[in-house]
Design a protein around this motif. Sequence first.
Motif: not given
Length: 408
Positions: A136-159
Amino acid sequence: EIYTEQIVGSVRCVQETGLVALTTCLVLTSSALPFTDQEAAGNAVNKIKWNDMFSLYYQIQVESTVEYIHFWIVTKYAGWSGIGLGSAMAGSDMIIVNTDKTEYDYFNPVGGAPGLDTAQTEAGVSDVILVKEDKVSSPKVFHLKRKTNTGDSKDKVITVGQNQDFIFASHNTSTTLSQHNSAKAILAQPISKTQICDSSCSKCSGPEPDHCTACSGEALLIGTSCQTLTKHALNTFTLDKIKLSYQIVGDDRILLHFEYNYPGWAGIGFGKGMSGGVDMLRVYMDGTTPKVEDLWSTATSRPALDTAVSGKDDWTVQSGSRSSNLTKISILRKLNTEDAKDFLITLTNLDVVFSGNTDSDAFNKHNFGGKTQINFTKENLNPPADEKSALITNICYALPIIYYFILA
């Protein structure tokens, strides 16, 4: 020295490890972060800015021994906004928000429109978790999270500790992913648990990397930016227990260097005494943090802070330290601050009062003081020893000639 930071609610704590361990905590200003749900405790929040419309913030967290990266996508675009982990669209692991989907984990196999990880030919897993959103606000804010290493081939490992390429993309009106109308690659961004500053800063308040609180090399802290300005001659005067040096910087600033060998405060004022409205200042150490107070005196009593008498705080600390009572503090201000509670410093002989307390950094009554005149100039009033020697030699050489002409 190593600086690490933690955010605890609305408080940012900075821990300095070196010869002395120090922890200082400051309440975050409302402008420090464009969101209010930063993690309860953890590492620094760092920022990667694309443009004035779209920025990405991140923070590394450990939850039950599992390492996560938290992302805050902060966008003013009405359409969709997304980031990609990679240097090009093809093959990028992506996170996209403000679409008609309730999933956020995308993959772009060939460079066209990205698809959800779960919709790929070799299906991936939806690993990106929405923590909180404000659409609703401007700017819009989206807070998301994920594992740095998900083990998913479609996800980049973040080191952590390595650089990561990012792609920013968006559409300013549409929430469907058929196309973007703006995109940019931002390469080699370090992923760090500690605060990342621009190269000009030796410290920054974060998350803005160019919001400097201390500068590298010869740069001076002007507001929140580090600038390299021309420094003129360094002139030094002894004021009882205080060694005061000054430099005119550029055309409109003065840098004062205080040096004294006791565990207390030192101060000066521009005038012949304390009465009648005198611009004063004092420097001291708060633990291992150098401080300066901009003061205004109207009587022979403790001066008031400028900010308490409708003035401004115009001095900024540039550096400072104390070792075995040897205290060194440098401060900077404009010659003309246009503040009614500040003296206009002109390049001429000026009356100066000085005082200090040799026992305490607290603003207790001074136990020494005096008054003098100081010649403020860009020129060198303290020539090096070899210049003085040359001057003496020339005078001595000239005396026999003068004597000869007198006799003649």
